[in-house]
Structures are given as structure tokens and as C-alpha cells.
Design a protein around this motif. Structure first.
Motif, mmCIF file in Angstrom:
data_model
loop_
_atom_site.group_PDB
_atom_site.id
_atom_site.type_symbol
_atom_site.label_atom_id
_atom_site.label_comp_id
_atom_site.label_asym_id
_atom_site.label_seq_id
_atom_site.Cartn_x
_atom_site.Cartn_y
_atom_site.Cartn_z
ATOM 1 N N ALA A 268 0.830 -1.207 0.000
ATOM 2 C CA ALA A 268 0.000 0.000 0.000
ATOM 3 C C ALA A 268 0.864 1.255 0.000
ATOM 4 O O ALA A 268 0.516 2.260 -0.622
ATOM 5 C CB ALA A 268 -0.920 -0.011 1.222
ATOM 6 N N ALA A 269 2.007 1.194 0.698
ATOM 7 C CA ALA A 269 2.911 2.345 0.741
ATOM 8 C C ALA A 269 3.464 2.647 -0.648
ATOM 9 O O ALA A 269 3.519 3.818 -1.080
ATOM 10 C CB ALA A 269 4.051 2.070 1.712
ATOM 11 N N VAL A 270 3.865 1.603 -1.375
ATOM 12 C CA VAL A 270 4.400 1.789 -2.725
ATOM 13 C C VAL A 270 3.317 2.300 -3.672
ATOM 14 O O VAL A 270 3.525 3.254 -4.428
ATOM 15 C CB VAL A 270 5.002 0.468 -3.257
ATOM 16 N N ASP A 271 2.135 1.661 -3.617
ATOM 17 C CA ASP A 271 1.034 2.083 -4.494
ATOM 18 C C ASP A 271 0.650 3.535 -4.236
ATOM 19 O O ASP A 271 0.420 4.313 -5.177
ATOM 20 C CB ASP A 271 -0.187 1.188 -4.280
ATOM 21 N N SER A 272 0.568 3.911 -2.953
ATOM 22 C CA SER A 272 0.165 5.277 -2.617
ATOM 23 C C SER A 272 1.252 6.286 -2.987
ATOM 24 O O SER A 272 0.953 7.430 -3.342
ATOM 25 C CB SER A 272 -0.187 5.392 -1.133
ATOM 26 N N LEU A 273 2.539 5.857 -2.939
ATOM 27 C CA LEU A 273 3.633 6.755 -3.347
ATOM 28 C C LEU A 273 3.559 7.039 -4.844
ATOM 29 O O LEU A 273 3.711 8.194 -5.274
ATOM 30 C CB LEU A 273 4.982 6.134 -2.989
ATOM 31 N N ILE A 274 3.316 5.999 -5.619
ATOM 32 C CA ILE A 274 3.195 6.188 -7.070
ATOM 33 C C ILE A 274 2.022 7.116 -7.383
ATOM 34 O O ILE A 274 2.137 8.047 -8.192
ATOM 35 C CB ILE A 274 3.015 4.830 -7.777
ATOM 36 N N ALA A 275 0.889 6.862 -6.714
ATOM 37 C CA ALA A 275 -0.290 7.706 -6.933
ATOM 38 C C ALA A 275 -0.010 9.144 -6.521
ATOM 39 O O ALA A 275 -0.411 10.090 -7.213
ATOM 40 C CB ALA A 275 -1.476 7.155 -6.152
ATOM 41 N N PHE A 276 0.688 9.324 -5.391
ATOM 42 C CA PHE A 276 1.014 10.664 -4.919
ATOM 43 C C PHE A 276 1.864 11.418 -5.945
ATOM 44 O O PHE A 276 1.581 12.583 -6.267
ATOM 45 C CB PHE A 276 1.768 10.579 -3.589
ATOM 46 N N ILE A 277 2.896 10.771 -6.470
ATOM 47 C CA ILE A 277 3.786 11.423 -7.438
ATOM 48 C C ILE A 277 3.016 11.825 -8.689
ATOM 49 O O ILE A 277 3.151 12.953 -9.192
ATOM 50 C CB ILE A 277 4.962 10.493 -7.791
ATOM 51 N N MET A 278 2.187 10.908 -9.189
ATOM 52 C CA MET A 278 1.458 11.195 -10.425
ATOM 53 C C MET A 278 0.439 12.309 -10.239
ATOM 54 O O MET A 278 0.304 13.193 -11.094
ATOM 55 C CB MET A 278 0.777 9.918 -10.919
ATOM 56 N N ILE A 279 -0.274 12.293 -9.106
ATOM 57 C CA ILE A 279 -1.297 13.312 -8.881
ATOM 58 C C ILE A 279 -0.680 14.646 -8.477
ATOM 59 O O ILE A 279 -1.058 15.701 -8.982
ATOM 60 C CB ILE A 279 -2.293 12.821 -7.819
ATOM 61 N N ARG A 280 0.300 14.591 -7.581
ATOM 62 C CA ARG A 280 0.913 15.826 -7.078
ATOM 63 C C ARG A 280 1.629 16.591 -8.179
ATOM 64 O O ARG A 280 1.576 17.832 -8.236
ATOM 65 C CB ARG A 280 1.887 15.475 -5.948
ATOM 66 N N PHE A 281 2.290 15.859 -9.094
ATOM 67 C CA PHE A 281 3.092 16.523 -10.131
ATOM 68 C C PHE A 281 2.480 16.385 -11.522
ATOM 69 O O PHE A 281 3.146 16.651 -12.519
ATOM 70 C CB PHE A 281 4.515 15.958 -10.109
ATOM 71 N N ASN A 282 1.220 15.975 -11.575
ATOM 72 C CA ASN A 282 0.484 15.865 -12.833
ATOM 73 C C ASN A 282 1.240 15.056 -13.879
ATOM 74 O O ASN A 282 1.445 15.488 -15.023
ATOM 75 C CB ASN A 282 0.151 17.260 -13.378
ATOM 76 N N VAL A 283 1.650 13.862 -13.478
ATOM 77 C CA VAL A 283 2.369 12.954 -14.363
ATOM 78 C C VAL A 283 1.372 11.981 -14.994
ATOM 79 O O VAL A 283 0.705 11.226 -14.288
ATOM 80 C CB VAL A 283 3.446 12.160 -13.595
ATOM 81 N N SER A 284 1.276 11.995 -16.314
ATOM 82 C CA SER A 284 0.388 11.067 -17.017
ATOM 83 C C SER A 284 1.168 9.842 -17.453
ATOM 84 O O SER A 284 2.315 9.940 -17.893
ATOM 85 C CB SER A 284 -0.212 11.750 -18.252
ATOM 86 N N ALA A 285 0.527 8.674 -17.328
ATOM 87 C CA ALA A 285 1.173 7.427 -17.736
ATOM 88 C C ALA A 285 0.126 6.328 -17.817
ATOM 89 O O ALA A 285 -0.839 6.310 -17.035
ATOM 90 C CB ALA A 285 2.272 7.030 -16.753
ATOM 91 N N GLY A 286 0.299 5.412 -18.779
ATOM 92 C CA GLY A 286 -0.577 4.252 -18.889
ATOM 93 C C GLY A 286 -2.041 4.591 -19.061
ATOM 94 O O GLY A 286 -2.909 3.853 -18.603
ATOM 95 N N GLY A 287 -2.327 5.696 -19.716
ATOM 96 C CA GLY A 287 -3.705 6.111 -19.923
ATOM 97 C C GLY A 287 -4.288 6.917 -18.776
ATOM 98 O O GLY A 287 -5.424 7.382 -18.850
ATOM 99 N N PHE A 288 -3.510 7.089 -17.687
ATOM 100 C CA PHE A 288 -3.992 7.855 -16.533
ATOM 101 C C PHE A 288 -3.632 9.331 -16.696
ATOM 102 O O PHE A 288 -2.467 9.686 -16.856
ATOM 103 C CB PHE A 288 -3.374 7.312 -15.246
#
Length: 385
Positions: A268-288
């Protein structure tokens, strides 16, 4: 299965919340369906001790577990903060009971919260002269929350509390973990952008026809106070949505996963870190697309609903909150409604995400510090007197 899907396809859809008072937007549920009621015993004490995140998580877990158990994305339900109400077609009744047993065991083991569950055959309350009707309030394309009306739900709740009917789903030492994939609560509490988060519950007096005239007038008055549009009072907005890492709810999320706690915690820590980076810095990847996803969260938030009780969580100014309470009090003094409210500086969001790329996600909103639960305490005190 096709019969059940066919019925839900026929349920009318509307996108203006004021239209919950319009008969043409509802369809009667067949009497062979099952009505499931769940709530947490001692939820008031739990939220008063600061455990509102856990209470909301267990309430949302009832919904998530059944959607995953049946592998469906459209099943009628209402999130009530400390529990949920669900409708299941006849072929799902036994399986639903088994799935809820696993949620009960998980809730007790992981959070020491006792989840109560009952299932009613709708025929039982239909034979007493009540009906249950469904309408679809459309949040966005493909995402709806069902609205319940007709009196059957209220009657079932009365019978449950008095032990007069329905079948209690008894908790057991289930070894099977509930299927809670998609259930998360990583966002920070939603801070008010206007002054206060006002949670309101409204119960109208009188028969069905009379009560819906009352609800229409109440909603029309609320909308006028809020500036002509309910959606501008949604607690989920660009200013209120904050995400941090690690999320304060990391332990709660880890406990909702089926494996051993340590491995699930790090997962959960890894998944939430990835989500945090993508949302916080507006990183698009894999259709997200994080910008698109955040916009969809706002659209797909269930801050207003009806289940024989009007439920709303509103971000409003202190002046608007006072005007709303004055409006509701005027209806109450005329004997037309009983209402309960709760004020807090924040709202809580619990998320059910099946696909963040395909707009398949819903977000359950409750007032912080016990919003719905404590508003219900206020309402029950008034009803008692």
C-alpha cells in the motif's frame, strides 16, 4: 442475471437533484428482491473518540465487498457513513449474506467494530402496504447513485431495530477475507473553502405524496440559499483536494487488503507513493491523466442523496449555514420535518476506484468528526421528543 440487469436499465435517470421529488423518475422494485441494512454498533462512541475514518471505511466496505463479489459495477446502494443500504436481486441473496459475514469478521478483527447486518425480503414490507422505488441520479457518464423512496426502507429499519422482522446476518469467525479491491481513502480531509462543512439529515412528515411536496420545497429553499446550484456546495473541489505521502490512512488501507499485514502495508505504501507522485506533479502514464481524474472525482462525489431521508454534506459560508438551519427550523416548527445537523471544518472522502482511467470510480462524502452519525443523533433526539 439478465432479468436483474433489464430492471436496472429501465430505472429512470435524472441529473438535477431537485427531481428526486418527481414521481416519473422512479420505478418500483420487484417484491422478490432483497433489502440489506448494515450499521456499526456503537458508531457514535467510535466517532466521538476520533475513529471516523475507520467507521467510514467499514461502511464503504459493505458496498465494495458486494460489488466485487458479484463482479458488477451497478448495484443499488446508499452510503450512510456508519453503514450502508443495498438492494440485491433474488439470485444474489445467499451469496450476499456470505460476503457480508466476511466483512463483519474483518471489521471486528481489524478495527474492533461490530457490524450489524440484516436482510429483508421486500415482500415482507410490501405486504404491510409499503413500496420501494428506485431512481438514478446521474453524477457523470456511466456513474450513478441510486435514490430510494417509498417508505419501505424506513419501515424495514423500524422492524430491524425492534426485532420484528428480517433475517439477521450473524457474525462468524470467517476465514475468508472480504473482496475490497478498489477501496481507498488516501486523500487528506477536505477543508472547507467557504467557512463550514454542514451535514444535514431531513425527515419529512406525512404520507408519500405530502412528504415529497415538503422535500421539493425544502430543496428549492436550499438551492436558493446556495446560489441556485447544489453542485457549487460540493465539498470536493480543486481548493479542498490535497494529497500527501504517506497518507494518514495507510494502516487502514493495508488492513483492507487480503494478505499479511506487513507485506500489504509495504504494498500500500508503494502504491500510494506512485499515486502521490502522479497526482501531485500531474504525471500522465498508462492512460492515466491526473487532471482528468481530479475533475472526475468532483463530478463523482456523493455529497447529496435520498433514501427515505434527505442526506447532504455541504461546503457553505457561516451565513449560508445559519440560513439553512433557519429554513429547516421553520419547516420543523410547522410540523413538516424533523432534521439533524452537524458542523465541522472538514469533510472526509472514501474512494471506490475500479478504474481511474475509464471514469469508473465513486467517492463517498461524510462530514468530518462524525458528520452523518452525529447529525443522526441530533435527529433522533428530536424525534424522541
Amino acid at each position: 442475471m439478465e432479468k436483474y440487469k433489464d430492471f436496472l436499465r429501465k430505472v429512470p435517470s435524472f441529473d438535477d437533484f431537485l427531481h428526486i421529488s418527481d414521481d416519473k423518475n422512479f420505478l418500483t422494485v420487484p417484491e422478490d428482491w432483497g433489502l440489506i441494512l448494515t450499521d456499526i454498533k456503537g458508531s457514535t462512541k467510535a466517532v466521538q473518540s476520533g475513529r471516523y475514518r475507520e467507521v467510514n471505511m467499514v461502511g464503504a466496505a459493505c458496498i465494495t465487498a458486494l460489488l466485487n463479489e458479484f463482479n458488477v459495477r451497478e448495484l443499488p446502494f446508499v452510503f450512510g457513513g456508519d453503514g450502508a443500504t443495498l438492494l440485491v436481486p433474488p439470485e444474489f441473496k445467499i451469496q450476499a449474506s456470505v460476503a457480508l459475514k466476511s466483512v463483519q469478521a474483518w471489521s471486528k478483527k481489524e478495527f474492533d467494530l461490530e457490524l450489524r447486518s440484516f436482510i429483508f425480503d421486500l415482500k415482507e414490507v410490501y405486504d404491510e402496504g409499503h413500496r420501494l422505488l428506485l431512481g438514478k441520479y446521474q453524477l457523470s457518464q456511466g456513474n450513478v447513485i441510486y435514490q430510494f423512496r417509498g417508505g419501505a426502507l424506513r419501515r424495514a429499519e423500524e422492524k430491524m431495530k425492534k426485532g420484528l422482522g428480517g433475517l439477521a446476518i450473524e457474525a462468524s469467525e470467517s476465514e475468508i477475507a472480504p473482496k475490497l479491491q478498489g477501496l481507498t481513502c488516501r486523500w487528506e480531509p477536505l477543508s472547507t473553502q467557504k467557512g463550514t462543512i454542514l451535514t444535514i439529515l431531513v425527515s419529512a412528515a406525512g404520507n408519500e405524496e405530502k412528504s415529497f411536496d415538503i422535500y421539493h420545497r425544502v430543496l428549492a429553499g436550499l438551492r436558493e440559499i446556495l446560489g441556485g446550484n447544489f453542485k457549487i456546495a460540493c465539498p470536493t473541489n480543486p481548493g479542498s483536494m490535497k494529497i500527501k505521502w504517506p497518507p494518514k490512512t495507510l494502516v487502514i488501507e493495508a488492513k483492507s487488503r487480503p494478505g499479511k499485514f506487513i507485506s500489504e502495508f509495504f504494498g500500500a505504501a508503494v502504491d500510494s507513493l506512485i499515486a502521490f507522485i502522479m497526482i501531485r506533479f500531474n504525471v500522465s502514464a498508462g492512460g492515466f491523466d491526473p487532471r482528468k481524474y481530479k475533475s472526475e472525482i468532483i463530478s463523482n462525489s456523493d455529497f447529496q442523496k435520498y433514501d427515505d431521508l434527505l442526506r447532504m454534506v455541504l461546503d457553505c459560508s457561516s451565513k449560508q449555514a445559519q440560513e439553512i438551519e433557519s429554513l429547516l427550523k421553520s419547516f420543523e416548527e410547522r410540523g413538516e420535518i424533523v432534521f439533524g445537523t452537524h458542523r465541522s471544518p472538514q469533510a472526509l472522502m472514501t474512494c471506490l476506484v475500479f478504474s481511474a482511467t475509464q471514469n469508473q470510480h465513486l467517492h463517498f462524502i461524510d462530514g468530518a468528526q462524525g458528520g452523518y452519525t452525529l447529525a443522526a443523533v441530533d435527529l433522533k433526539k428530536k424525534k424522541a421528543t
